[in-house]
Structures are given as structure tokens and as C-alpha cells.
Write an enzyme that holds these catalytic residues in place. Sequence first.
Site, PDB file in Angstrom:
ATOM      1  N   SER A   1      -3.775  15.750   1.270  1.00  0.00           N
ATOM      2  CA  SER A   1      -2.350  15.586   0.775  1.00  0.00           C
ATOM      3  C   SER A   1      -1.720  14.368   0.410  1.00  0.00           C
ATOM      4  O   SER A   1      -2.314  13.307   0.983  1.00  0.00           O
ATOM      5  CB  SER A   1      -1.570  16.743   1.823  1.00  0.00           C
ATOM      6  OG  SER A   1      -1.178  15.884   2.915  1.00  0.00           O
ATOM      7  N   ASN A   2      -0.953  14.332  -0.598  1.00  0.00           N
ATOM      8  CA  ASN A   2      -0.149  12.954  -0.783  1.00  0.00           C
ATOM      9  C   ASN A   2       1.103  13.281  -1.354  1.00  0.00           C
ATOM     10  O   ASN A   2       1.159  14.230  -2.119  1.00  0.00           O
ATOM     11  CB  ASN A   2      -1.003  12.224  -1.626  1.00  0.00           C
ATOM     12  CG  ASN A   2      -0.490  10.566  -1.700  1.00  0.00           C
ATOM     13  OD1 ASN A   2      -0.598  10.008  -0.780  1.00  0.00           O
ATOM     14  ND2 ASN A   2       0.099  10.247  -2.756  1.00  0.00           N
ATOM     15  N   THR A   3       2.019  12.488  -1.116  1.00  0.00           N
ATOM     16  CA  THR A   3       3.351  12.799  -1.630  1.00  0.00           C
ATOM     17  C   THR A   3       3.916  11.519  -2.407  1.00  0.00           C
ATOM     18  O   THR A   3       3.857  10.358  -1.973  1.00  0.00           O
ATOM     19  CB  THR A   3       4.505  13.061  -0.571  1.00  0.00           C
ATOM     20  OG1 THR A   3       4.218  14.173   0.278  1.00  0.00           O
ATOM     21  CG2 THR A   3       6.039  13.482  -1.044  1.00  0.00           C
TER      22      THR A   3
ATOM     23  N   HIS B   1       2.903   6.168  -2.543  1.00  0.00           N
ATOM     24  CA  HIS B   1       3.816   7.128  -2.485  1.00  0.00           C
ATOM     25  C   HIS B   1       5.046   7.120  -3.439  1.00  0.00           C
ATOM     26  O   HIS B   1       5.973   7.654  -3.211  1.00  0.00           O
ATOM     27  CB  HIS B   1       4.155   6.925  -0.977  1.00  0.00           C
ATOM     28  CG  HIS B   1       3.270   7.446  -0.041  1.00  0.00           C
ATOM     29  ND1 HIS B   1       2.556   8.538   0.008  1.00  0.00           N
ATOM     30  CD2 HIS B   1       2.610   6.619   0.863  1.00  0.00           C
ATOM     31  CE1 HIS B   1       1.864   8.881   0.842  1.00  0.00           C
ATOM     32  NE2 HIS B   1       1.693   7.447   1.538  1.00  0.00           N
TER      33      HIS B   1
ATOM     34  N   ARG C   1       2.246   1.530  -3.601  1.00  0.00           N
ATOM     35  CA  ARG C   1       1.070   2.082  -4.175  1.00  0.00           C
ATOM     36  C   ARG C   1       0.712   3.759  -4.163  1.00  0.00           C
ATOM     37  O   ARG C   1       0.453   4.448  -5.012  1.00  0.00           O
ATOM     38  CB  ARG C   1       0.019   1.445  -4.197  1.00  0.00           C
ATOM     39  CG  ARG C   1      -1.409   1.887  -4.960  1.00  0.00           C
ATOM     40  CD  ARG C   1      -2.536   0.819  -4.890  1.00  0.00           C
ATOM     41  NE  ARG C   1      -2.882   0.935  -3.684  1.00  0.00           N
ATOM     42  CZ  ARG C   1      -3.634   1.454  -2.822  1.00  0.00           C
ATOM     43  NH1 ARG C   1      -4.036   2.739  -3.269  1.00  0.00           N
ATOM     44  NH2 ARG C   1      -4.176   1.150  -1.656  1.00  0.00           N
TER      45      ARG C   1
ATOM     46  N   ARG D   1      -1.117  18.792  -2.790  1.00  0.00           N
ATOM     47  CA  ARG D   1      -1.975  19.534  -1.843  1.00  0.00           C
ATOM     48  C   ARG D   1      -3.409  19.734  -2.393  1.00  0.00           C
ATOM     49  O   ARG D   1      -3.514  20.369  -3.318  1.00  0.00           O
ATOM     50  CB  ARG D   1      -1.449  20.557  -1.252  1.00  0.00           C
ATOM     51  CG  ARG D   1      -0.075  20.516  -0.796  1.00  0.00           C
ATOM     52  CD  ARG D   1      -0.167  19.828   0.971  1.00  0.00           C
ATOM     53  NE  ARG D   1       1.177  19.623   1.473  1.00  0.00           N
ATOM     54  CZ  ARG D   1       1.934  18.596   1.387  1.00  0.00           C
ATOM     55  NH1 ARG D   1       1.295  17.391   0.633  1.00  0.00           N
ATOM     56  NH2 ARG D   1       2.803  18.465   1.774  1.00  0.00           N
TER      57      ARG D   1
ATOM     58  N   HIS E   1       4.416   3.750   6.401  1.00  0.00           N
ATOM     59  CA  HIS E   1       3.876   5.104   6.340  1.00  0.00           C
ATOM     60  C   HIS E   1       4.661   6.201   6.213  1.00  0.00           C
ATOM     61  O   HIS E   1       5.864   6.268   6.608  1.00  0.00           O
ATOM     62  CB  HIS E   1       3.196   5.250   7.660  1.00  0.00           C
ATOM     63  CG  HIS E   1       2.699   6.482   8.019  1.00  0.00           C
ATOM     64  ND1 HIS E   1       1.356   7.124   7.529  1.00  0.00           N
ATOM     65  CD2 HIS E   1       3.101   7.483   8.837  1.00  0.00           C
ATOM     66  CE1 HIS E   1       1.181   8.117   7.939  1.00  0.00           C
ATOM     67  NE2 HIS E   1       2.084   8.503   8.910  1.00  0.00           N
TER      68      HIS E   1
ATOM     69  N   LYS F   1       0.890  -1.176   0.105  1.00  0.00           N
ATOM     70  CA  LYS F   1       0.162   0.092   0.007  1.00  0.00           C
ATOM     71  C   LYS F   1       0.643   1.177  -0.052  1.00  0.00           C
ATOM     72  O   LYS F   1       0.606   2.296  -0.553  1.00  0.00           O
ATOM     73  CB  LYS F   1      -0.963  -0.205   1.055  1.00  0.00           C
ATOM     74  CG  LYS F   1      -1.840   0.951   1.216  1.00  0.00           C
ATOM     75  CD  LYS F   1      -2.803   1.144   2.513  1.00  0.00           C
ATOM     76  CE  LYS F   1      -3.668   2.329   2.368  1.00  0.00           C
ATOM     77  NZ  LYS F   1      -4.512   2.446   3.653  1.00  0.00           N
TER      78      LYS F   1
ATOM     79  N   LYS G   1      -8.457  13.135  -0.568  1.00  0.00           N
ATOM     80  CA  LYS G   1      -7.072  13.133   0.154  1.00  0.00           C
ATOM     81  C   LYS G   1      -6.669  14.351   0.518  1.00  0.00           C
ATOM     82  O   LYS G   1      -6.180  15.129  -0.502  1.00  0.00           O
ATOM     83  CB  LYS G   1      -6.378  12.059  -0.301  1.00  0.00           C
ATOM     84  CG  LYS G   1      -5.209  11.745   1.042  1.00  0.00           C
ATOM     85  CD  LYS G   1      -4.334  10.531   0.582  1.00  0.00           C
ATOM     86  CE  LYS G   1      -3.246  10.344   1.861  1.00  0.00           C
ATOM     87  NZ  LYS G   1      -2.202   9.300   1.296  1.00  0.00           N
TER      88      LYS G   1
END
Length: 144
Positions: free
Chosen positions: A65-67, A31, A29, A103, A135, A26, A63
Amino acid sequence: MASWVLCMTLVLAALAGALGETHYEKFLRQHVDNPRTPTLAAHRYCETMLARRQVTAPGRPCKPSNTFVHAPAADLVAACSQAPDPATGFHSTPSAMSLTACRLRGGNTRPPCAYRARQLQHHVRVACRDGLPVHLAGTSAGPQ
């Protein structure tokens, strides 16, 4: 009746696939995008990747934020062998990595989701389990 059986089979297959994903899978997938996936327009990278990687989906909130890290997964695994920060327990990559920080733009929290993308060179902080990153805890311009 046959269509109901087919529908249930598809739902169960989808659930089995989701349940079969490990925390590390996960993490990958959500990050890791190495090399960086080219998109038609640079400003559409976040929307495209978050949808493609099933991080955002119809019926779920956007979501915030995601990086995405544009480095080999092995480099993030190697961070788990670094000593954790005593205050947080997170492991940090020894060198800065290329990444895209996404963002959420505006106040809309339901799809379609609109994101702002920033290209950065940052150290990545991860939580690890059994020697694998599970994480993405954040990023920083300098080592932590």
C-alpha cells in the site's frame, strides 16, 4: 573495457543519488503529489505514480500500500509542530486532506503491480524528525 567502466560509472552515480536522498526527500517522493498528477485513466493513477516515483521497480516486490497526499508539503511539515499523540508519538494534521490511497490488488507481489485507488479526505499521521515528516504512519477520517 570501456563499456565496463561506463557501466560501473552509471551504477555508482545511481547509488550516489540514492544515498544523497534525505528521509524527508524520500517522504516527499513517495507520498506528496500536489497538485494531483493527471493521468490518462483515473484507475491507472497508482501504477503510474508508484512507477514514476520509483516506489515500485522491476526486481523488487510490489509495495502492499502507498498513500499520496494532494496538499502542499508545507501543510505536512506544519503537522510536525502539532503535539504528538502520547500513545503513538505520531503527529496528525489538524484538518483533513485530499489523498489517494493505493492498495495492491490480487495476490501478485511481483511487478507488474496492479493497484486499487481510493480518493479520500482524511487526516494524515506522520512521524517527524528535526521538524520534518519522514514517515506516513497512516490516515484517519477524524482527528487523532
